[in-house]
Design an enzyme around this catalytic site. Structure first.
Site, PDB file in Angstrom:
ATOM      1  N   ASP A 279       0.837  -1.200   0.000  1.00  0.00           N
ATOM      2  CA  ASP A 279       0.000   0.000   0.000  1.00  0.00           C
ATOM      3  C   ASP A 279       0.873   1.250   0.000  1.00  0.00           C
ATOM      4  O   ASP A 279       1.326   1.702   1.052  1.00  0.00           O
ATOM      5  CB  ASP A 279      -0.919  -0.008   1.226  1.00  0.00           C
ATOM      6  CG  ASP A 279      -1.816   1.234   1.282  1.00  0.00           C
ATOM      7  OD1 ASP A 279      -1.928   1.944   0.253  1.00  0.00           O
ATOM      8  OD2 ASP A 279      -2.407   1.480   2.353  1.00  0.00           O
ATOM      9  N   LYS A 286       1.638   7.978   0.382  1.00  0.00           N
ATOM     10  CA  LYS A 286       2.068   8.042   1.780  1.00  0.00           C
ATOM     11  C   LYS A 286       3.443   8.684   1.875  1.00  0.00           C
ATOM     12  O   LYS A 286       4.220   8.627   0.926  1.00  0.00           O
ATOM     13  CB  LYS A 286       2.173   6.616   2.346  1.00  0.00           C
ATOM     14  CG  LYS A 286       0.855   5.934   2.630  1.00  0.00           C
ATOM     15  CD  LYS A 286       1.092   4.542   3.219  1.00  0.00           C
ATOM     16  CE  LYS A 286      -0.228   3.824   3.460  1.00  0.00           C
ATOM     17  NZ  LYS A 286      -1.072   4.445   4.476  1.00  0.00           N
ATOM     18  N   GLU A 358      -7.958   2.645   0.693  1.00  0.00           N
ATOM     19  CA  GLU A 358      -8.223   1.643  -0.345  1.00  0.00           C
ATOM     20  C   GLU A 358      -8.765   0.333   0.208  1.00  0.00           C
ATOM     21  O   GLU A 358      -9.454  -0.397  -0.489  1.00  0.00           O
ATOM     22  CB  GLU A 358      -6.952   1.386  -1.162  1.00  0.00           C
ATOM     23  CG  GLU A 358      -5.970   0.364  -0.578  1.00  0.00           C
ATOM     24  CD  GLU A 358      -5.372   0.755   0.765  1.00  0.00           C
ATOM     25  OE1 GLU A 358      -5.401   1.962   1.097  1.00  0.00           O
ATOM     26  OE2 GLU A 358      -4.890  -0.131   1.490  1.00  0.00           O
ATOM     27  N   ARG A 360     -11.020  -0.412   2.376  1.00  0.00           N
ATOM     28  CA  ARG A 360     -12.484  -0.522   2.436  1.00  0.00           C
ATOM     29  C   ARG A 360     -13.084  -0.748   1.052  1.00  0.00           C
ATOM     30  O   ARG A 360     -14.132  -1.379   0.921  1.00  0.00           O
ATOM     31  CB  ARG A 360     -13.067   0.723   3.132  1.00  0.00           C
ATOM     32  CG  ARG A 360     -12.793   2.028   2.427  1.00  0.00           C
ATOM     33  CD  ARG A 360     -12.962   3.228   3.348  1.00  0.00           C
ATOM     34  NE  ARG A 360     -11.802   3.410   4.233  1.00  0.00           N
ATOM     35  CZ  ARG A 360     -11.708   4.366   5.153  1.00  0.00           C
ATOM     36  NH1 ARG A 360     -12.696   5.228   5.338  1.00  0.00           N
ATOM     37  NH2 ARG A 360     -10.630   4.463   5.909  1.00  0.00           N
TER      38      ARG A 360
HETATM   39  N1  BES Z   1      -3.118   0.301   5.285  1.00  0.00           N
HETATM   40  C1  BES Z   1      -3.467   1.561   5.819  1.00  0.00           C
HETATM   41  C2  BES Z   1      -3.711   1.540   7.325  1.00  0.00           C
HETATM   42  C3  BES Z   1      -2.523   1.222   8.198  1.00  0.00           C
HETATM   43  C4  BES Z   1      -1.813   2.224   8.822  1.00  0.00           C
HETATM   44  C5  BES Z   1      -2.169  -0.084   8.450  1.00  0.00           C
HETATM   45  C6  BES Z   1      -0.750   1.922   9.645  1.00  0.00           C
HETATM   46  C7  BES Z   1      -1.107  -0.391   9.276  1.00  0.00           C
HETATM   47  C8  BES Z   1      -0.396   0.622   9.885  1.00  0.00           C
HETATM   48  C9  BES Z   1      -4.762   2.058   5.147  1.00  0.00           C
HETATM   49  O1  BES Z   1      -4.928   1.678   3.840  1.00  0.00           O
HETATM   50  C10 BES Z   1      -4.695   3.542   5.171  1.00  0.00           C
HETATM   51  O2  BES Z   1      -3.847   4.082   4.519  1.00  0.00           O
HETATM   52  N2  BES Z   1      -5.606   4.172   5.907  1.00  0.00           N
HETATM   53  C11 BES Z   1      -5.642   5.575   6.012  1.00  0.00           C
HETATM   54  C12 BES Z   1      -7.087   6.002   5.926  1.00  0.00           C
HETATM   55  C13 BES Z   1      -7.273   7.482   5.734  1.00  0.00           C
HETATM   56  C14 BES Z   1      -6.750   7.917   4.390  1.00  0.00           C
HETATM   57  C15 BES Z   1      -8.733   7.786   5.861  1.00  0.00           C
HETATM   58  C16 BES Z   1      -5.028   5.964   7.354  1.00  0.00           C
HETATM   59  O3  BES Z   1      -5.183   5.221   8.330  1.00  0.00           O
HETATM   60  O4  BES Z   1      -4.365   6.982   7.406  1.00  0.00           O
HETATM   61 ZN    ZN Z   2      -4.033  -0.036   3.283  1.00  0.00          ZN
HETATM   62 MN    MN Z   3      -4.013   2.950   2.466  1.00  0.00          MN
END
Ligand code: BES
Ligand code: ZN
Ligand code: MN
Length: 508
Positions: A279, A286, A358, A360
Site C-alpha cells: 500500500d 504516503k 483503499e 475498504r
Molecule cells: N493500510 C493503511 C492503514 C494502516 C496504517 C495499516 C498503519 C497499518 C499501519 C490504510 O490503507 C490507510 O492508509 N488508511 C488511512 C485512511 C485514511 C486515508 C482515511 C489511514 O489510516 O491513514
Molecule cells: Zn491499506
Molecule cells: Mn491505504
C-alpha cells in the site's frame, strides 16, 4: 522441528534436559532423584541462583554432577494461577526462547503439570509443545550468510543465523495420547507459521498472483480453492476492488477457499480478508518514512488463509469460506484519481476522495461477493484498515466492530482465551452520516475524527443484515512487538483467534 513423545520413565537422558518449575513449586520426583544422585548439586544451584520458579527466571546447570546430562535447564513457570491454556502456551514459548538464546537445538523436556494445577498431563504436554513450536520460527530465507564464514578483509565474523530447535523429545506419562493431542494441534501451528511467512514476505515477492498461487497450494490439504483473475473480476463487476489495483503492474486476484466439514447445505461462516500486498497510498501517496511497513497490508488476508488452512488440517466440523481481495495500491498514469467515482459490486457508487483509503474499497466488493454467493450465516472480516486504530488501542487489542452482540461476545471470549484480544468500538447513525456524499452514494473517507469507526461504517453498508464483525488489525497483525510465542515482524495474528471462535461456537 522434529517432535517425539516418550515415556517419562525413560529419564535420565543424555544431552540437554529442560523442565518448568512453578513459583515456589517443588522439583518433580525425577529431578529430586537426580539431585540426590548428584549429591545435591541441583538444589544448591537453584539456591545459589535464587531460583524460585518466578516467571522469567532460569537456572542453567552444565554437566550436572553424577549424571549423563550435558545440561539441565530449569525455567520459571510463574504462578500456578496464571497457567490457563494460553498461559501454558506462553510458558512453552519462553522455554523455546530460552533454548534458542543458548543455541540449544536438541532437547528433552520433562512435561507435566505442576502440583496444584488441575489439568490432564496430556493437555499440559500439548500446550507446552504448541507454545514451543509457535516460538520456533525465524524468517531468514533472505539471509545468505554461511555459518561463521570469515568476512573478507575486515576479518570479522559474520553474524550467525538465529538457530531454531531441530529436535524435541517430550517426556510424558502417556506418550501416545499426548502425541495424538499434538497431532490435532500441529496444523494450527503450521497455519500460524504460514500466515507469518505471508506477512513477512516483501512486496516484490508476494504480489497478488503469487499470494493466490500459495493459496492454491492448500488444495493439498483438502481445501477447495478458486482464483478469480482480473478479467473474471471485471465480468463480475468488482468495480471498487479493481479501481484500487488499476495503477499497479501486478494485476489483482480474489482467492476463494472453501472447507465443507459441516452438515451438507448448512450456511457457512465467511471470513473475508484485506490483501493489499503493498500500500503506497496510490496518488494520495504516503510519506516515504515507514512506507516499507506497508508490505504487511495483507495481514488480514494472511489470517484468513491461515484459519482456512487450520480448519482443513484438523478436519473441522464446519462449513467455512475464506475470501481474500489481493491488490497492489500504486501511483501510476493509470491509477485512480482522488475524486473518481467508482461503482461497487453491490451497485452502490463511491467517490474516492483519498486513494489511500483503499482497504475498504477492496473489502466492500469481497463482502458483497461473500453475501451474494454463499448466503453465509455470519461474516467476519479482518483488515489492517486504519492507522487510527493504533491511536485508539495501540498494539494490545484489535478493534472490533459488529452489528451482532452475540457474535461480538464470542469473539471477545476467543480473544481472551488465545491472547489475541479484541475490544469493541461503537457503530451508529451519526457516524454513518459522515460518509454520505453529494454526488455518489458515499465517499471513502469520513472527517478527521473517529477514523476507524467511519471505516467500519463504510463496510457496514455492504453487509446489510447479515451478522457481521469487522476486526481492524492494523495495530496487531504487523510490525509486532516480540512476545513469548513470536519474535518475528509478522505475528500471524488472528489465526488462533478465529480457529478458537470456530471451535467454541460453530462446531459440534
Ligand atoms: N493500510 C493503511 C492503514 C494502516 C496504517 C495499516 C498503519 C497499518 C499501519 C490504510 O490503507 C490507510 O492508509 N488508511 C488511512 C485512511 C485514511 C486515508 C482515511 C489511514 O489510516 O491513514
Ligand atoms: Zn491499506
Ligand atoms: Mn491505504
Amino acid at each position: 522441528m522434529k517432535i517425539t513423545f516418550s515415556d517419562r520413565k525413560e529419564l535420565p537422558v543424555e544431552g540437554c534436559l529442560v523442565a518448568a518449575i512453578a513459583k515456589d513449586g517443588k522439583l518433580p520426583e525425577e529431578l529430586r532423584e537426580m539431585d540426590e544422585k548428584g549429591g545435591g548439586q541441583i538444589s544448591r544451584a537453584m539456591k545459589a541462583a535464587s531460583f524460585d520458579g518466578a516467571k522469567g527466571s532460569v537456572v542453567d546447570i552444565p554437566a550436572p554432577h553424577g549424571l549423563e546430562l550435558d545440561r539441565l535447564l530449569l525455567v520459571g513457570a510463574g504462578d500456578v494461577d496464571d497457567l490457563d491454556a494460553w498461559g501454558i502456551e506462553c510458558l512453552g514459548g519462553r522455554i523455546a526462547g530460552t533454548l534458542m538464546d543458548r543455541k540449544v537445538t536438541e532437547v528433552s523436556i520433562l512435561a507435566m503439570p505442576p502440583e496444584g494445577l488441575e489439568m490432564p498431563a496430556t493437555e499440559w504436554a500439548m500446550r507446552i509443545t504448541s507454545g514451543m513450536a509457535l516460538r520456533n520460527y525465524v524468517f531468514d530465507r533472505y539471509k545468505s550468510d554461511k555459518k561463521g564464514e570469515e568476512n573478507g578483509e575486515s576479518g570479522k565474523k559474520k553474524k550467525e543465523k538465529k538457530k531454531k530447535l531441530s529436535a524435541v523429545t517430550v517426556l510424558v506419562e502417556e506418550p501416545q495420547s499426548a502425541e495424538k493431542a499434538w497431532q490435532e494441534r500441529a496444523g494450527l501451528v503450521a497455519a500460524v507459521h504460514m500466515a507469518r511467512d505471508l506477512v513477512n514476505e516483501p512486496g516484490n515477492v508476494l504480489y497478488p498472483a503469487e499470494f493466490a498461487r500459495r493459496v492454491k497450494e492448500l488444495e493439498n490439504l483438502g481445501l477447495e480453492v478458486e482464483v478469480l483473475d482480473e478479467k473474471k473480476l471485471e465480468t463480475l463487476g468488482f468495480g471498487a476492488l479493481l479501481a484500487v489495483g488499476q495503477g499497479s503492474a501486478n494485476a489483482p486476484r480474489v482467492a476463494v477457499m472453501k472447507w465443507n466439514g459441516g452438515k451438507e447445505g448448512k450456511a457457512p461462516v465467511a471470513f473475508v480478508g484485506k490483501g493489499v500486498t503493498f500500500d503506497s497510498g496510490g496518488i494520495s501517496i504516503k510519506p516515504s518514512q515507514g512506507m516499507e511497513d506497508m508490505k504487511g497490508d495483507m495481514a488480514g488476508a494472511a489470517a484468513v488463509t491461515g484459519v482456512m488452512r487450520a480448519l482443513a488440517a484438523r478436519k473441522a466440523k464446519v462449513n467455512a469460506v475464506g475470501i481474500i481481495g489481493l491488490v497492489e495500491n500504486m501511483p501510476d498514469g493509470r491509477a485512480q484519481r482522488p475524486g473518481d467515482v467508482v461503482k461497487s459490486l453491490s451497485g452502490q457508487t463511491i467517490a474516492v476522495l483519498n486513494t489511500d483509503a483503499e482497504g475498504r474499497l477492496v473489502l466492500a466488493d469481497c463482502l458483497t461477493y461473500a453475501r451474494d454467493t454463499f448466503k453465509p450465516a455470519l461474516m467476519i472480516d479482518l483488515a489492517t484498515l486504519t492507522g487510527a486504530i493504533l491511536v485508539a488501542l495501540g498494539k494490545e487489542y484489535a478493534g472490533l466492530f459488529s452489528n451482532d452482540d452475540d457474535l461480538s461476545e464470542a469473539l471477545r471470549k476467543a480473544g481472551e482465551n488465545t491472547g489475541e484480544k479484541v475490544w469493541r468500538l461503537p457503530l451508529g447513525k451519526a457516524y454513518d452520516k459522515l460518509i454520505d456524499h453529494e454526488v455518489a452514494d458515499m465517499k471513502n473517507i469520513g472527517g478527521r475524527n473517529a477514523g476507524s469507526i467511519t471505516a467500519a461504517q463504510f463496510l457496514k453498508r455492504f453487509v446489510e443484515d447479515t451478522p457481521w464483525a469487522h476486526i481492524d488489525v492494523a495495530g496487531t497483525a504487523m510490525a509486532a512487538e516480540k512476545s513469548d510465542i513470536n519474535t518475528s515482524w509478522g505475528p500471524g495474528w488472528g489465526v488462533r483467534l478465529l480457529d478458537a471462535f470456530v471451535r467454541d461456537r460453530e462446531e459440534g
